[in-house]
Design an enzyme around this catalytic site. Sequence first.
Site, PDB file in Angstrom:
ATOM      1  N   HIS A   1      43.385  46.635  29.195  1.00  0.00           N
ATOM      2  CA  HIS A   1      44.092  45.489  28.600  1.00  0.00           C
ATOM      3  C   HIS A   1      45.282  46.006  27.807  1.00  0.00           C
ATOM      4  CE1 HIS A   1      44.874  41.845  26.290  1.00  0.00           C
ATOM      5  NE2 HIS A   1      45.025  42.659  25.266  1.00  0.00           N
TER       6      HIS A   1
ATOM      7  N   ASN B   1      39.541  45.137  35.679  1.00  0.00           N
ATOM      8  CA  ASN B   1      40.874  45.703  35.893  1.00  0.00           C
ATOM      9  C   ASN B   1      41.215  46.840  34.917  1.00  0.00           C
ATOM     10  OD1 ASN B   1      41.281  44.144  33.661  1.00  0.00           O
ATOM     11  ND2 ASN B   1      43.004  42.968  34.479  1.00  0.00           N
TER      12      ASN B   1
HETATM   13  P1  CMP Z   1      43.515  41.090  30.347  1.00  0.00           P
HETATM   14  O1  CMP Z   1      44.878  41.667  30.458  1.00  0.00           O
HETATM   15  O2  CMP Z   1      42.542  41.779  29.453  1.00  0.00           O
HETATM   16  O3  CMP Z   1      43.640  39.553  29.888  1.00  0.00           O
HETATM   17  C1  CMP Z   1      42.671  38.578  30.197  1.00  0.00           C
HETATM   18  C2  CMP Z   1      41.666  39.065  31.186  1.00  0.00           C
HETATM   19  O4  CMP Z   1      40.998  38.045  31.888  1.00  0.00           O
HETATM   20  C3  CMP Z   1      42.376  39.855  32.283  1.00  0.00           C
HETATM   21  O5  CMP Z   1      42.885  41.057  31.797  1.00  0.00           O
HETATM   22  C4  CMP Z   1      41.265  39.952  33.299  1.00  0.00           C
HETATM   23  O6  CMP Z   1      40.293  40.945  32.982  1.00  0.00           O
HETATM   24  C5  CMP Z   1      40.654  38.562  33.165  1.00  0.00           C
HETATM   25  N1  CMP Z   1      41.197  37.650  34.181  1.00  0.00           N
HETATM   26  C6  CMP Z   1      42.430  37.143  34.255  1.00  0.00           C
HETATM   27  N2  CMP Z   1      42.571  36.322  35.307  1.00  0.00           N
HETATM   28  C7  CMP Z   1      41.370  36.301  35.911  1.00  0.00           C
HETATM   29  C8  CMP Z   1      40.865  35.633  37.056  1.00  0.00           C
HETATM   30  N3  CMP Z   1      41.629  34.799  37.779  1.00  0.00           N
HETATM   31  N4  CMP Z   1      39.578  35.857  37.394  1.00  0.00           N
HETATM   32  C9  CMP Z   1      38.808  36.664  36.653  1.00  0.00           C
HETATM   33  N5  CMP Z   1      39.227  37.338  35.543  1.00  0.00           N
HETATM   34  C10 CMP Z   1      40.499  37.159  35.187  1.00  0.00           C
END
Ligand code: CMP
Length: 137
Positions: free
Chosen positions: A115, A112
Amino acid sequence: MQKTLSIIKPDGVSKKLIGEVVRVFDSAGFRVAAMKMKSLSRTEAEGFYYVHKERPFFTELVEFMTSGPVVVMVLEGDDVIKRNREIMGATDPAEAAPGTIRARWADSKQNNIIHGSDSEESAKFEISYFFSEIEIF
Ligand code: CMP
């Protein structure tokens, strides 16, 4: 003035989005107070995401975050923690508001692009995880 930690994740770097993301932050009026590119070791990624260590996606998240270099930044501005999270969009790009970073460029909940700290407490921990006082301008 509030500070937050931002990370352009390995997918954002490999998609050549560093400039685009920094432009979004500049346009929002955030000040980039610190910036560095680095490869996270497994231990560093696990430590950074320790709050998620019991989650089913933790192992894959660590794999992803160590798959290539990241760009870590300290952003400064009024209410920057909340505003940055609005600009990033929801974790799941399918749910992210149009025009947000994740709506524009993210592929999945995991991949995504970016962060951002989610609270003052996590911003304090996350900034000190990557930067010493003298590296923050
Ligand atoms: P971030 O904001 O970096 O915080 C935790 C990270 O875990 C999130 O962004 C995603 O990259 C990952 N993440 C959160 N939820 C999920 C999920 N349901 N499946 C896979 N990755 C996830």
